[in-house]
Design a protein around this motif. Structure first.
Motif, PDB file in Angstrom:
ATOM      1  N   LEU A 361       0.827  -1.205   0.000  1.00  0.00           N
ATOM      2  CA  LEU A 361       0.000   0.000   0.000  1.00  0.00           C
ATOM      3  C   LEU A 361       0.861   1.255   0.000  1.00  0.00           C
ATOM      4  CD1 LEU A 361      -2.835   1.236   0.157  1.00  0.00           C
ATOM      5  CD2 LEU A 361      -2.674   1.071   2.652  1.00  0.00           C
ATOM      6  N   LEU A 362       1.919   1.242   0.812  1.00  0.00           N
ATOM      7  CA  LEU A 362       2.798   2.403   0.899  1.00  0.00           C
ATOM      8  C   LEU A 362       3.497   2.665  -0.435  1.00  0.00           C
ATOM      9  CD1 LEU A 362       4.363   4.577   2.525  1.00  0.00           C
ATOM     10  CD2 LEU A 362       5.986   2.777   3.147  1.00  0.00           C
ATOM     11  N   CYS A 363       4.159   1.661  -0.946  1.00  0.00           N
ATOM     12  CA  CYS A 363       4.923   1.834  -2.183  1.00  0.00           C
ATOM     13  C   CYS A 363       3.983   2.060  -3.368  1.00  0.00           C
ATOM     14  CB  CYS A 363       5.800   0.612  -2.437  1.00  0.00           C
ATOM     15  SG  CYS A 363       7.053   0.323  -1.158  1.00  0.00           S
ATOM     16  N   GLY A 364       2.868   1.322  -3.408  1.00  0.00           N
ATOM     17  CA  GLY A 364       1.924   1.499  -4.509  1.00  0.00           C
ATOM     18  C   GLY A 364       1.319   2.892  -4.539  1.00  0.00           C
ATOM     19  N   LEU A 430      11.578   1.890  -2.148  1.00  0.00           N
ATOM     20  CA  LEU A 430      11.501   0.445  -2.360  1.00  0.00           C
ATOM     21  C   LEU A 430      12.519  -0.313  -1.513  1.00  0.00           C
ATOM     22  CD1 LEU A 430      11.058   0.347  -6.245  1.00  0.00           C
ATOM     23  CD2 LEU A 430       9.300   0.024  -4.508  1.00  0.00           C
ATOM     24  N   MET A 431      13.737   0.208  -1.437  1.00  0.00           N
ATOM     25  CA  MET A 431      14.770  -0.482  -0.665  1.00  0.00           C
ATOM     26  C   MET A 431      14.519  -0.352   0.837  1.00  0.00           C
ATOM     27  SD  MET A 431      16.400  -2.015  -2.879  1.00  0.00           S
ATOM     28  CE  MET A 431      17.396  -2.817  -1.631  1.00  0.00           C
ATOM     29  N   SER A 432      13.868   0.732   1.249  1.00  0.00           N
ATOM     30  CA  SER A 432      13.477   0.828   2.662  1.00  0.00           C
ATOM     31  C   SER A 432      12.497  -0.282   3.011  1.00  0.00           C
ATOM     32  CB  SER A 432      12.855   2.195   2.941  1.00  0.00           C
ATOM     33  OG  SER A 432      13.780   3.233   2.722  1.00  0.00           O
ATOM     34  N   ALA A 433      11.541  -0.509   2.126  1.00  0.00           N
ATOM     35  CA  ALA A 433      10.598  -1.617   2.344  1.00  0.00           C
ATOM     36  C   ALA A 433      11.335  -2.958   2.356  1.00  0.00           C
ATOM     37  CB  ALA A 433       9.530  -1.604   1.259  1.00  0.00           C
ATOM     38  N   ALA A 434      12.337  -3.101   1.483  1.00  0.00           N
ATOM     39  CA  ALA A 434      13.080  -4.370   1.400  1.00  0.00           C
ATOM     40  C   ALA A 434      13.867  -4.633   2.676  1.00  0.00           C
ATOM     41  CB  ALA A 434      14.006  -4.352   0.188  1.00  0.00           C
TER      42      ALA A 434
END
Length: 792
Positions: A361-364, A430-434
């Protein structure tokens, strides 16, 4: 015919009022449901793959070699661990008791019997002791106890040589062929030597029993167990003497035993006893014995040590974890995991699924409302993005084990790839999510998250434009240095991620000195830095594969394409020199304009080189390549428009045929957008007005097929291409006239809606206009006239 009107449904009656629906409802009604279903399925597949690959239903074992726990670790469940020392001691004891295998090779005993008969035949050939030759005397001396003694010194226990010789002659007088002797020796061999002869034990105490052995002749499965005393040659003498005495009495003397029979039996037994060591028949079978030892060792049950929940201490606080403690912790973790029921496992999977949904949800949302929404709407792009991160997180999870501890490597590689493909802003998100996902999947703490963030953020921010082969090595070096300092700093602050090298003496049983902590942190930081440098360096040779897979271009590849020796550019210069010169000028002014608004100027420059390569098919139909004769004078405006418009499609086909990257093909397709071919449209409109019989001209037939510019680079290319061509028509290109021309063209393109899909802002448009005016003014600057050029 039925005159009744059809009854409308309630929904149709409500819709007939024309009341607009909420935007979200209307959007959902108008959207392609099948396409959304496919994209949702792609996202669910990626989430399920992550949940499965990272084994989210069971807690991860989080301890590593050298880690220093901040508090004593107490068992959470009752469990048992094998006491390897006691188990090995018990197994060794059992192995020491197992009888090992010896093979019995009986052929030497046959040779011994034949030799005995041969030597006796030599002696019996002599007529008397005095008449013996040298060979007969040597054979006789083999049977006597000592050198021949005189008759005066002979005793009952030690008869003289004559007495011994006479006894041999007398006893064997009735057995000239020594058949009875042969029978006696065979009986001896069967009764006493049947299990073989052994000079000394050939195996060590730790290899098996020293009292019992297993003897076989053909196969180990037929072995019989015997005591070593029964086969040891050193203990055979009394057995041989008593056995032969009994045999001689039975075979030669009947029921009466004479002194001569007893004496000959003693002589023969003495001869056999002296030579038995030469005829050892038992040999140690290491292979069969090894199998027996392995079987007995495997049959020994392990000795278990019990640990109790809430009582047994598994590791001390402040002390680095060693191999033994890690084994205890691992066994306790396995037992604790096994105690967890199905509800706990489902809850863990659901919790991780919720985390993934939140990150989606955040990245999208960021991609939809801030960045490039085609990443969500394009199935291929969405699949590539999700595949990249499933692989990154999955590989990080599996290489984070205590054996490798290299989870940084795939994360750094992914951060550089995303920075190249999606840009630094989106890459950071994206990398923060990863790294959040990896930290939670690995059950690590805040310090580990900070270390990953330092490596990934530095790599992403430094990647930028890759213009040299060594750029990624520079990125890896700086990121490694930043990560090293982060590991040391965070480790000192938290004190719970220190790796202490083995073999270091400690100041006290439960304390670690600051220098030891610093040394361990330095080693951990150097390991992390090494993985970062290796990962960044390994990406350089595979950059072309990454560009092809994701449809992007790095500056390194663009620079290679900008070479004037490229086959397409050389052919363009030969067939359409005017177009080639126009392309060079457009590249010069467009690059500066793109750089002014933060777009990729190098991409625009290289795209400008190739944007009109389609004109090579019919160069004479374009004004810059004409020399007095206009080919369009003989064509209808509509046909001329088709010829002009065709160069866009032809250029794209040429680019694809020569394997130019997709971004350059997009610039070729979009550099005219859907603009109107004004000259021929106006000409057609004029002819239509002059001839009332012709139908009215529609501008749709005189427009380029598009698409409109989709990126800032394509928008800059469109403006630069148009103003460069138009500036050539200026009679006196003064700065004011150039500025007026650029402003008019920019306003016309904007009013025509050509910039509606590229995200170009008014501020950026203004910067592009200023840059183009500055560049064109520099090209057409006024020159000082020399005296010879002055009017008379």
């Amino acid at each position: 015919m039925n005159g009744q009107t059809k009854t409308r449904t309630r929904q149709e009656r409500i819709e007939s009022l024309g009341i607009p629906k909420p935007k979200m409802v209307q959007w959902w009604i108008d959207s392609d449901k099948a396409d959304w279903a496919v994209r949702i399925l792609i996202g669910l597949s990626a989430a399920i793959a992550l949940l499965v690959v990272c084994r989210t239903w069971e807690p991860r074992f989080a301890y590593r070699t050298g880690m220093i726990p901040v508090r004593d670790i107490i068992a959470r469940v009752n469990f048992e661990v094998e006491n390897q020392i006691e188990t090995e001691a018990l197994r060794l004891q059992k192995v020491r008791e197992v009888p090992v295998y010896y093979r019995n090779w009986k052929a030497p005993l046959e040779q011994l019997r034949a030799r005995l008969k041969n030597r006796l035949f030599v002696i019996l050939d002599a007529q008397s002791l005095k008449e013996m030759n040298e060979e007969e005397r040597k054979a006789f001396e083999e049977f006597v106890a000592v050198a021949a003694v005189t008759p005066e010194s002979a005793t009952a226990d030690q008869p003289s040589a004559d007495q011994q010789f006479s006894a041999l002659k007398a006893v064997f007088a009735s057995d000239p062929e020594l058949e009875k002797l042969d029978t006696a020796i065979k009986n001896l061999q069967k009764d006493e030597f049947d299990n073989g002869l052994l000079q000394s034990i050939k195996h060590q105490p730790e290899q098996g029993s020293q009292r019992f052995i297993r003897v076989y002749s053909t196969e180990p499965s037929d072995a019989v167990e015997v005591t070593v005393d029964d086969v040891q040659i050193a203990l055979m003498k009394p057995k041989i003497e008593s056995m032969l005495a009994e045999e001689f009495r039975s075979l030669f003397g009947g029921q009466v035993e004479t002194d001569q029979h007893r004496l000959v039996a003693q002589m023969v037994s003495r001869w056999i006893d002296k030579r038995l060591p030469e005829y050892e028949t038992l040999s140690y079978d290491d292979e069969a014995s090894g199998k027996a030892r392995a079987e007995i060792a495997a049959s020994v049950p392990p000795v278990m040590k019990k640990f109790y929940a809430g009582q047994s201490e598994l590791a001390d606080a402040g002390e680095p974890l060693d191999g033994h403690e890690l084994r205890l912790l691992h066994m306790e973790h396995l037992q604790w995991t096994n105690y967890r029921g199905a509800i706990d496992r489902i809850a863990r999977v659901a919790a991780y699924g919720g985390m993934i949904a939140a990150l989606y949800l955040l990245c999208g949302s960021y991609i939809l409302f801030v960045d490039d929404r085609t990443l969500v709407f394009d199935r291929v792009k969405l699949s590539k993005l999700l595949f990249l991160f499933v692989c990154t997180i999955g590989i990080s999870y599996w290489v984070a084990s205590d054996k490798y501890r290299s989870e940084l490597a795939p994360l750094v590689i992914a951060s550089i790839i995303t920075a190249i493909v999606y840009g630094r802003d989106l890459s950071l998100l994206l990398m923060s999510a990863a790294i959040i996902s990896v930290t939670l999947f690995l059950n690590e703490g805040l310090s580990h998250l900070v270390m990953l963030a330092a490596a990934v953020t530095t790599s992403t921010l430094l990647t930028g434009r890759i213009r040299t082969q060594s750029h990624l090595l520079f990125v890896g070096g700086v990121a490694a240095a930043v990560t090293f300092l982060t590991v040391v700093g965070v480790g000192i602050v938290t004190g719970d991620t220190t790796t202490i090298p083995t073999g270091v003496e400690r100041l006290a049983p439960t304390t670690v000195s600051f220098l030891e902590v610093l040394n361990g942190l330095a080693q951990e930081g150097l390991r992390a830095g090494a993985f970062i440098v290796i990962s960044a360096a390994a990406l350089t040779p595979i950059l072309p594969l990454i560009e092809k897979a994701f449809g992007v271009q790095t500056d390194l590849s663009l620079l290679s394409l900008s070479d004037a020796s490229h086959p397409l550019l050389r052919r363009l210069a030969q067939r359409a020199p005017g177009t080639y010169n126009h392309s060079i000028n457009v590249a010069s002014i467009a690059e500066a304009a793109a750089d002014a608004i933060g777009a990729n100027g190098l991409l625009v420059r290289v795209g400008a080189y190739f944007h009109d390569i389609g004109k090579m098919f019919k160069p004479e139909y374009f004004i810059e390549n004409q020399s007095g004769v206009n080919q369009h004078d003989s064509l209808q405006p509509a046909m001329s428009t088709l010829v002009i418009i065709a160069h866009v499609k032809d250029g794209a086909d040429l680019a694809r045929n020569h394997h130019l990257p997709q971004p350059l093909i997009d610039l070729i397709m979009q550099h005219h957008g859907t603009t109107l071919v004004e000259y021929f449209f106006n000409e057609a409109a004029k002819r239509s007005e002059d001839n009332p019989n012709e139908k009215q001209v529609s501008d749709k037939d005189f427009r380029y097929p598009g698409p409109k510019p989709q990126t800032l680079e394509a928008a800059v290319m469109m403006l630069a291409d148009t103003v460069e061509s138009a500036s050539r028509t200026l009679v006196d290109p003064t700065p004011a006239r150039i500025q007026n021309l650029v402003d008019q063209i920019a306003q016309k393109k904007m009013a025509d809606g050509q910039f509606d899909e590229c995200g170009l802002t008014f501020q950026q448009l203004n910067l592009v206009r200023k840059s183009l005016v500055k560049s064109l003014t520099a090209i057409y600057h006024a020159r000082v006239k020399y005296p010879s050029q002055q009017p008379a």
